[in-house]
Write an enzyme that holds these catalytic residues in place. Structure first.
Site, PDB file in Angstrom:
ATOM      1  N   LEU A   1       0.813  -1.212   0.000  1.00 28.05           N
ATOM      2  CA  LEU A   1       0.000   0.000   0.000  1.00 28.05           C
ATOM      3  C   LEU A   1       0.847   1.263   0.000  1.00 28.05           C
ATOM      4  O   LEU A   1       0.380   2.331  -0.398  1.00 28.05           O
ATOM      5  CB  LEU A   1      -0.931   0.008   1.221  1.00 28.05           C
ATOM      6  CG  LEU A   1      -1.882  -1.185   1.328  1.00 28.05           C
ATOM      7  CD1 LEU A   1      -2.737  -1.063   2.585  1.00 28.05           C
ATOM      8  CD2 LEU A   1      -2.761  -1.290   0.094  1.00 28.05           C
ATOM      9  N   GLN A   2       2.093   1.179   0.452  1.00 28.87           N
ATOM     10  CA  GLN A   2       2.966   2.345   0.529  1.00 28.87           C
ATOM     11  C   GLN A   2       4.371   1.956   0.086  1.00 28.87           C
ATOM     12  O   GLN A   2       4.946   1.010   0.618  1.00 28.87           O
ATOM     13  CB  GLN A   2       2.998   2.881   1.966  1.00 28.87           C
ATOM     14  CG  GLN A   2       3.748   4.192   2.117  1.00 28.87           C
ATOM     15  CD  GLN A   2       3.703   4.672   3.568  1.00 28.87           C
ATOM     16  OE1 GLN A   2       3.827   3.879   4.483  1.00 28.87           O
ATOM     17  NE2 GLN A   2       3.526   5.960   3.757  1.00 28.87           N
TER      18      GLN A   2
ATOM     19  N   GLU B   1      12.040  -0.884   6.033  1.00 29.25           N
ATOM     20  CA  GLU B   1      12.788  -2.141   6.052  1.00 29.25           C
ATOM     21  C   GLU B   1      11.914  -3.341   6.372  1.00 29.25           C
ATOM     22  O   GLU B   1      12.135  -4.439   5.853  1.00 29.25           O
ATOM     23  CB  GLU B   1      13.950  -2.066   7.051  1.00 29.25           C
ATOM     24  CG  GLU B   1      14.849  -3.291   6.982  1.00 29.25           C
ATOM     25  CD  GLU B   1      16.208  -3.086   7.613  1.00 29.25           C
ATOM     26  OE1 GLU B   1      16.854  -4.092   7.941  1.00 29.25           O
ATOM     27  OE2 GLU B   1      16.624  -1.924   7.779  1.00 29.25           O
TER      28      GLU B   1
END
Length: 285
Positions: free
Chosen positions: A54-55, A75
Site C-alpha cells: 500500500l505504501q 525495512e
C-alpha cells in the site's frame, strides 16, 4: 536542529514510483532496530500477499559494489516482500545525506513504539550524537520528558547479559533499573536469581541491596524441615481435670467436623488411671 517529525511518506509530484529489484537493495546501516520479530514480519507478509504493497519504501542510491540502493524507510516491508519471494518492490528514490538517513531511521522506529528498551536507548544516543543534541533538546524533539530519556539511556550501563534479557523480554526495564547500582558481575548474579525465584520489581530492589544475604536466607529456608503432606498424626495426652468430659467432647466434635468435611479420620482412645489418651490419624484421600 529539527528532526522532521512531520515528514510524511507521501509521493511528491516530481517523484516517480519505481519497481526496484530486491537484489539491488541493502538494509539501512543506521537501522536502530537490531531484532526484527519473525511473527511481525510474517503478519506483514500475509497483508502484502492479500492486499499488496500500500505504501512504497524509500530508497537512496548506494555508493558501493554490492548493491545499487539503500533503504531509508520501510525495512519491514522490504523483509516481508523478500520472505514472499518477490522479485521487485515499489520504491521512491530520494537524495539524502547520512545524517538525515540516520535520523529518519531512528524516528521511524520510535514512532512505531515497539522498540525494545535497549534498542530505544541506543536510538536516543545515536540521535543525540548525529544531531549534536543534549538530552533536554532531544526530549523536546521527541515529545518525551528529560527524565524518560535519561532513564532509557541509563539501561546501557547494564551488563551485556542483562541487556540481552531486556531485549528478549525475560526481564522488564524496571528490573533492569533496580540492578544499575551493582557491578556487572553482580548484575548477572542478580538476574539469575530474579529468573529462578520469579521476583517482582519490589523484591528485586530488596534483593539487590544484599545479594549474599538474600542467598544465605534462602539457603536457611530450604534447610528448614518440611511439613508432612500425605499423612498427619496428632496425639493428645492430657491428665484429667474437673472439665475432663468437656475437653474430650470438644476433641470428638473436632473429629466429627473433620469427617464431615470429607477427610478420612481414625482415632483410638486409651483410658489410663491418671490419663486419657486419644490418638488421631488423618489421611488425605
Amino acid at each position: 536542529m529539527g528532526l522532521f517529525f512531520n515528514r510524511k511518506n507521501t509521493v511528491p509530484k516530481e517523484k516517480q514510483i519505481q519497481e526496484i529489484s530486491l537484489d539491488k537493495i541493502i538494509p539501512n546501516p543506521y537501522q536502530p532496530r537490531h531484532a526484527f520479530s519473525e511473527d511481525s514480519i510474517n503478519e506483514l507478509a500475509q497483508t502484502l500477499q492479500e492486499q499488496g504493497l500500500l505504501q512504497p519504501i524509500i530508497l537512496r542510491e548506494h555508493q558501493g559494489d554490492d548493491a545499487e540502493y539503500e533503504i531509508i524507510a520501510g525495512e519491514r516491508r522490504y523483509r516481508a516482500a523478500k520472505s514472499l519471494g518477490w522479485d521487485k518492490i515499489s520504491a521512491i528514490v530520494e537524495e539524502m545525506d547520512d545524517e538525515k538517513v540516520a535520523s529518519l531511521a531512528v524516528i521511524e522506529n520510535l514512532q512505531r513504539e515497539d522498540l525494545n528498551p535497549i534498542d530505544e536507548a541506543e536510538a536516543y544516543v545515536k540521535l543525540m550524537e548525529t544531531n549534536d543534541l543534549t538530552q533536554t533538546e532531544l526530549a523536546q524533539q521527541v515529545g518525551k520528558s528529560q527524565s524518560y530519556i535519561a532513564n532509557k539511556i541509563r539501561l546501557l550501563k547494564l551488563s551485556d547479559k542483562v541487556q540481552k534479557l531486556l531485549v528478549d523480554g525475560t526481564l522488564s526495564q524496571r528490573h533492569g533499573r533496580a540492578l544499575l547500582a551493582l557491578e556487572p558481575a553482580d548484575q548477572d548474579r542478580a538476574a539469575e536469581i530474579i529468573i529462578a525465584d520469579g521476583l517482582n520489581v519490589k523484591k528485586t530492589e530488596e534483593m539487590a541491596k544484599d545479594i549474599d544475604g538474600y542467598l544465605a536466607a534462602k539457603q536457611v529456608d530450604q534447610k528448614a524441615p518440611k511439613k508432612a503432606t500425605k499423612k498427619e498424626k496428632t496425639v493428645v495426652n492430657t491428665k484429667p481435670t474437673k472439665d475432663f468430659k468437656v475437653q474430650i467432647n470438644t476433641i470428638k466434635k473436632a473429629i466429627k467436623m473433620a469427617k464431615d468435611s470429607g477427610m478420612k479420620v481414625k482415632y483410638t482412645e486409651d483410658k489410663g488411671k491418671d490419663s486419657y489418651k486419644i490418638t488421631i490419624e488423618m489421611l488425605r484421600k
